[in-house]
Design a protein around this motif. Structure first.
Motif, mmCIF file in Angstrom:
data_model
loop_
_atom_site.group_PDB
_atom_site.id
_atom_site.type_symbol
_atom_site.label_atom_id
_atom_site.label_comp_id
_atom_site.label_asym_id
_atom_site.label_seq_id
_atom_site.Cartn_x
_atom_site.Cartn_y
_atom_site.Cartn_z
ATOM 1 N N ILE A 357 6.620 7.402 -0.533
ATOM 2 C CA ILE A 357 5.188 7.730 -0.424
ATOM 3 C C ILE A 357 4.620 8.036 -1.800
ATOM 4 O O ILE A 357 3.509 7.603 -2.143
ATOM 5 C CB ILE A 357 4.989 8.913 0.545
ATOM 6 C CG1 ILE A 357 5.311 8.469 1.979
ATOM 7 C CG2 ILE A 357 3.562 9.440 0.471
ATOM 8 C CD1 ILE A 357 5.423 9.616 2.963
ATOM 9 N N ALA A 358 5.378 8.763 -2.605
ATOM 10 C CA ALA A 358 4.930 9.075 -3.970
ATOM 11 C C ALA A 358 4.774 7.797 -4.790
ATOM 12 O O ALA A 358 3.829 7.662 -5.579
ATOM 13 C CB ALA A 358 5.927 10.015 -4.637
ATOM 14 N N GLN A 359 5.696 6.855 -4.597
ATOM 15 C CA GLN A 359 5.604 5.573 -5.297
ATOM 16 C C GLN A 359 4.336 4.829 -4.884
ATOM 17 O O GLN A 359 3.627 4.275 -5.734
ATOM 18 C CB GLN A 359 6.837 4.718 -4.977
ATOM 19 C CG GLN A 359 6.845 3.361 -5.644
ATOM 20 C CD GLN A 359 8.086 2.545 -5.344
ATOM 21 O OE1 GLN A 359 8.941 2.337 -6.193
ATOM 22 N NE2 GLN A 359 8.211 2.050 -4.124
ATOM 23 N N THR A 360 4.022 4.848 -3.599
ATOM 24 C CA THR A 360 2.807 4.190 -3.112
ATOM 25 C C THR A 360 1.567 4.854 -3.685
ATOM 26 O O THR A 360 0.646 4.180 -4.163
ATOM 27 C CB THR A 360 2.758 4.237 -1.566
ATOM 28 O OG1 THR A 360 3.869 3.500 -1.039
ATOM 29 C CG2 THR A 360 1.469 3.617 -1.053
ATOM 30 N N LYS A 361 1.537 6.189 -3.678
ATOM 31 C CA LYS A 361 0.376 6.918 -4.192
ATOM 32 C C LYS A 361 0.167 6.682 -5.681
ATOM 33 O O LYS A 361 -0.968 6.719 -6.174
ATOM 34 C CB LYS A 361 0.538 8.417 -3.913
ATOM 35 C CG LYS A 361 0.374 8.796 -2.451
ATOM 36 C CD LYS A 361 0.509 10.302 -2.247
ATOM 37 C CE LYS A 361 0.261 10.680 -0.788
ATOM 38 N NZ LYS A 361 0.430 12.137 -0.552
ATOM 39 N N ALA A 362 1.267 6.441 -6.390
ATOM 40 C CA ALA A 362 1.174 6.188 -7.834
ATOM 41 C C ALA A 362 0.763 4.747 -8.135
ATOM 42 O O ALA A 362 0.643 4.363 -9.300
ATOM 43 C CB ALA A 362 2.515 6.495 -8.500
ATOM 44 N N GLY A 363 0.524 3.961 -7.071
ATOM 45 C CA GLY A 363 0.115 2.568 -7.255
ATOM 46 C C GLY A 363 1.233 1.651 -7.676
ATOM 47 O O GLY A 363 1.003 0.553 -8.190
ATOM 48 N N LYS A 364 2.482 2.084 -7.450
ATOM 49 C CA LYS A 364 3.634 1.289 -7.878
ATOM 50 C C LYS A 364 4.391 0.692 -6.689
ATOM 51 O O LYS A 364 5.496 0.188 -6.853
ATOM 52 C CB LYS A 364 4.582 2.159 -8.710
ATOM 53 C CG LYS A 364 3.957 2.650 -10.006
ATOM 54 C CD LYS A 364 4.933 3.497 -10.807
ATOM 55 C CE LYS A 364 4.300 3.981 -12.109
ATOM 56 N NZ LYS A 364 5.238 4.825 -12.896
ATOM 57 N N GLY A 365 3.799 0.771 -5.521
ATOM 58 C CA GLY A 365 4.452 0.227 -4.344
ATOM 59 C C GLY A 365 4.539 -1.291 -4.389
ATOM 60 O O GLY A 365 3.618 -1.962 -4.870
ATOM 61 N N THR A 366 5.645 -1.821 -3.928
ATOM 62 C CA THR A 366 5.827 -3.275 -3.863
ATOM 63 C C THR A 366 6.432 -3.636 -2.513
ATOM 64 O O THR A 366 7.057 -2.800 -1.850
ATOM 65 C CB THR A 366 6.762 -3.782 -4.976
ATOM 66 O OG1 THR A 366 7.982 -3.025 -4.946
ATOM 67 C CG2 THR A 366 6.124 -3.659 -6.339
ATOM 68 N N ALA A 367 6.237 -4.865 -2.122
ATOM 69 C CA ALA A 367 6.820 -5.333 -0.864
ATOM 70 C C ALA A 367 8.337 -5.414 -0.987
ATOM 71 O O ALA A 367 8.871 -5.666 -2.072
ATOM 72 C CB ALA A 367 6.247 -6.696 -0.494
ATOM 73 N N LEU A 368 8.998 -5.217 0.122
ATOM 74 C CA LEU A 368 10.454 -5.293 0.132
ATOM 75 C C LEU A 368 10.930 -6.709 -0.191
ATOM 76 O O LEU A 368 12.041 -6.900 -0.695
ATOM 77 C CB LEU A 368 10.969 -4.850 1.502
ATOM 78 C CG LEU A 368 12.436 -4.456 1.639
ATOM 79 C CD1 LEU A 368 12.852 -3.475 0.561
ATOM 80 C CD2 LEU A 368 12.686 -3.861 3.009
ATOM 81 N N LEU A 369 10.105 -7.704 0.074
ATOM 82 C CA LEU A 369 10.467 -9.095 -0.220
ATOM 83 C C LEU A 369 9.918 -9.570 -1.563
ATOM 84 O O LEU A 369 9.776 -10.764 -1.796
ATOM 85 C CB LEU A 369 9.983 -10.016 0.903
ATOM 86 C CG LEU A 369 10.620 -9.792 2.268
ATOM 87 C CD1 LEU A 369 10.184 -10.869 3.258
ATOM 88 C CD2 LEU A 369 12.134 -9.769 2.169
ATOM 89 N N ASP A 370 9.615 -8.632 -2.426
ATOM 90 C CA ASP A 370 9.204 -8.955 -3.792
ATOM 91 C C ASP A 370 10.448 -8.910 -4.675
ATOM 92 O O ASP A 370 11.115 -7.875 -4.777
ATOM 93 C CB ASP A 370 8.171 -7.934 -4.279
ATOM 94 C CG ASP A 370 7.632 -8.246 -5.665
ATOM 95 O OD1 ASP A 370 8.288 -9.000 -6.412
ATOM 96 O OD2 ASP A 370 6.566 -7.719 -6.017
ATOM 97 N N ALA A 371 10.770 -10.026 -5.304
ATOM 98 C CA ALA A 371 11.989 -10.097 -6.128
ATOM 99 C C ALA A 371 11.966 -9.106 -7.278
ATOM 100 O O ALA A 371 13.018 -8.777 -7.840
ATOM 101 C CB ALA A 371 12.165 -11.517 -6.667
ATOM 102 N N HIS A 372 10.767 -8.616 -7.620
ATOM 103 C CA HIS A 372 10.635 -7.683 -8.743
ATOM 104 C C HIS A 372 10.396 -6.252 -8.277
ATOM 105 O O HIS A 372 9.922 -5.413 -9.047
ATOM 106 C CB HIS A 372 9.502 -8.138 -9.659
ATOM 107 C CG HIS A 372 9.670 -9.531 -10.186
ATOM 108 N ND1 HIS A 372 10.640 -9.866 -11.104
ATOM 109 C CD2 HIS A 372 9.015 -10.694 -9.887
ATOM 110 C CE1 HIS A 372 10.571 -11.161 -11.373
ATOM 111 N NE2 HIS A 372 9.596 -11.686 -10.651
#
Length: 701
Positions: A357-372
């Protein structure tokens, strides 16, 4: 003839293009088997040997390639006959008129001096290596062994290692035999199931081994340094239990005949799941006391689970990395649940959710199917997705889906849709909504995660207690008392302890500390010691008892607090504590010595010894965490000596990037200080020109 020449040149250009721009040639050639014969030189970091590949040609081609870097010499033969080959610094390109459906043996005799992926470790800083280990994940095996970087091309590996007789060589698979050759021993290993080349492993060093047998009659080999015989049990505690649990929970028997675990010095990560041979950092080798401060359990379970998820079935590409890391994280959590209980499992889920959740709030969330995606996403989000999937389709369908998936793709490579299609087939449920919510969504689905957490009665209790963190102490007191009622839940008590420091100290808080400590729980007492920010006379007796707790962390914190609050008794407190201890961790020993150096009544010759006891820990003999702590202590004490500066310069070129980056930051900060700069320049002037140059070039000093 002209047509054939034109076709050959065009095809050769195509192969060169593939070799340099795309790692895959699985559509034109199939590497079936690999026979590796490695020679390790006692007095050199040069690796030499021969690798023979049995290949099946799928299409007419004029050449094929084997990935290879750092090659200093190579000779290639096809079916025993020398052939032309070119080396472009990335691949050895073998030229021949390969015909569709033909089978050939391609042998490469080579020498290489790798600068990554294979490391020679000088444990005692005498200028000669004492240990060798490899780390191949990330297409790195080709840095020391001509191999195939494409993880989609699996083959059966048989590996032989000839090493100096004073060492043991360890690799993938079953040890077939050893043969004495002059002052060396040849160790021959056999594999009977295909794997990707990034999972090839080699360790050479001074080891002993303890063998265990699992419920399914698989052999587990637990390696250790000869001096660590007393640490084998606490280091490998619960290993067989977790292995038996994973076989039962996954529903697929461990695919190989043997499973090895090998600690190595200065490893790049916590551990690596090479097929049948996990390599892990020796910082996890612990005695009975250090076990309570940080054990190998989580890493052990994670790498063990990878034997199924990553080794038996392997992702096709980084886009599907969660099929390895998410699954390994999830099943390691299940293994830990078997040891620590359901509450521990849910607390781990909760803590992972908070991080996501903290990662999402920091704008750094990525999809699980994102290679990066980040490691947090691949590991913790991936595990959460599996927990959510199990809740959605039910326990029976989930377990059957995983078993079917592993059986169907055993020895192969997989995509996320391969797994979801199996789930759909078994459960009869369309997976589109699940995929959108958990796998392609760039934000962690926190609302659904909270609903799933609330299915646990423990989590409801935890949330109620956590809500007290914004209450006044008087409002929260009854909840705190209730938390300490029998049966005691360590996790809830630890949360209560974390809240006590938010309130102004009073008699009731002191009584809560004492009542919690009276439980005798090592973890609870550790939480108290680590949470206290300053000495309180009312806790003096409690802190004194903590000096004998089965936790080096508790001892260190209690010692500091007692030293801080009793300035007139400091030497006696320190002497009494040390007399009681049969052992100390490096961290505790450095803390004790630092406090002694800042205490009166010790003689100068004693203080010199205390300083030497800290200074020794900057040596390459110790792990990066210990060395970094030693540098910090010495800098704060203004006591960096000539050898410590040399050790720091050495650390600036360490192979572990986190350690060398931190060491370079320390060096640059010191060089900005006039006093340190004078000493550094003086030391540099005494060093050989090449060593001096690389320091000056790195830092422009």
């Amino acid at each position: 003839m002209r047509t054939f020449i034109y076709w050959s040149i065009a095809s050769l250009f195509s192969i060169f293009s593939i070799a340099q721009n795309s790692p895959s040639q699985i559509d034109i050639v199939d590497f079936k088997n690999a026979a590796v014969d490695i020679y390790v030189n006692e007095n050199s970091e040069l690796i030499s040997g021969t690798v023979t590949y049995q290949v099946s040609i799928l299409k007419d081609i004029p050449s094929l390639f084997i990935d290879a870097k750092n090659i200093t010499r190579y000779d290639v033969k096809i079916d025993g006959k020398p052939v032309k080959a070119d080396y472009n610094k990335k691949q050895i390109v073998v030229e021949s008129r390969f015909r569709e459906s033909a089978t050939h043996d391609i042998s490469i005799e080579f020498s290489t001096q790798p600068n990554t992926a294979l490391y020679h470790i000088d444990k005692d800083n005498d200028g000669k290596w004492d240990q060798i280990w490899t780390q191949g994940q990330g297409k790195y095996t080709s840095n020391w062994l001509p191999s195939i970087d494409d993880m989609n091309d699996k083959m059966v590996w048989d590996i032989s290692i000839t090493a100096p007789s004073q060492y043991r060589a360890i690799s993938n698979g079953v040890l077939l035999e050893t043969t004495e050759i002059d002052k060396n021993i040849k160790w021959q290993f056999n594999m009977d199931f295909p794997m990707s080349s990034y999972l090839v492993a080699m360790v050479v060093g001074d080891y002993k081994v303890e063998k265990k047998m699992t419920a399914s009659q698989k052999q587990i080999e637990l390696y250790y340094y000869p001096e660590d015989a007393q640490k084998v049990e606490p280091t490998y505690r619960h290993t067989v239990k977790m292995f038996d649990f994973l076989e039962q929970e996954i529903g697929i028997e461990y695919p190989w005949k043997v499973y090895k675990q090998i600690p190595v010095k200065d490893f790049l990560y916590s551990g690596m799941e090479n097929t049948t041979a996990t390599i892990y950092s020796d910082q996890f080798v612990v005695d009975d006391i250090a076990y309570n401060d940080g054990s190998y359990i989580t890493v052990n379970a994670h790498e063990m689970a990878h034997q199924w998820f990553g080794d038996l079935v392997t992702e096709t590409s980084g886009k599907h990395h969660w099929l390895q890391e998410g699954f390994a994280t999830y099943y390691s959590m299940l293994a830990e649940r078997e040891i620590y209980g359901e509450d521990h499992y849910y607390m781990t889920l909760f803590e992972n959710a908070e991080s996501l959740i903290a990662q999402t709030k920091a704008g750094k969330g990525t999809a699980l199917l994102d290679a990066h995606a980040s490691s947090l996403t691949f590991y913790q989000h991936g595990a959460w997705a599996l927990h959510a999937l199990r809740e959605e389709i039910g326990n029976a369908d989930f377990k059957l889906s995983v078993r079917t998936y592993l059986k169907q793709y055993a020895g192969g490579n997989v995509t996320t849709d391969d797994f979801l299609n199996v789930v759909n087939s078994i459960s009869g449920k369309n997976m589109t909504a699940f995929k959108n919510r958990w796998l392609t969504n760039t934000q962690f689905p926190s609302a659904e995660a909270l609903q799933l957490l609330r299915k646990s009665n423990f989590m409801e209790q935890y949330f109620q207690l956590a809500a007290r963190s914004i209450s006044s102490f008087d409002e929260a007191f009854n909840s705190y008392k209730e938390t300490l009622s029998s049966p005691l839940n360590e996790l809830l008590v630890e949360e209560m302890i974390s809240q006590l420091i938010l309130h102004k100290k009073n008699d009731k808080i002191i009584e809560l500390y004492k009542e919690a400590a009276a439980s005798g729980s090592v973890k609870v007492r550790q939480a108290i010691a680590l949470s206290l920010q300053e000495y309180d006379p009312a806790l003096d007796k409690l802190l004194s008892t903590m000096l004998n707790d089965q936790s080096y962390l508790t001892r260190e914190s209690a010692l500091f607090l007692l030293w801080q609050g009793n300035p007139m008794d400091r030497p006696q407190i320190l002497r009494d504590a040390r007399e009681k201890w049969d052992s100390m961790s490096p961290s505790l020993e450095m803390a004790w010595n630092a406090l002694a150096l800042n205490s009166s009544d010790f003689k100068n010759n004693e203080k010199y010894e205390f300083l030497q006891d800290i200074s020794k820990y900057t040596s390459p003999e110790y792990n990066p965490q210990t060395r970094t702590a030693a540098f910090d202590y010495l800098i704060n004490l203004n006591a960096m000596g000539t050898q410590n500066y040399r050790d720091l310069m050495n650390a600036c070129f360490h192979h572990n990037w986190r350690f060398y980056k931190n060491s370079r930051d320390i060096f640059e900060a010191l060089y900005k200080k006039d006093e340190s700069r004078v000493l550094i320049d003086r030391i540099l002037s005494t060093m050989p020109d090449d060593e001096q140059k690389r320091i000056r070039d790195l830092f422009t000093v």
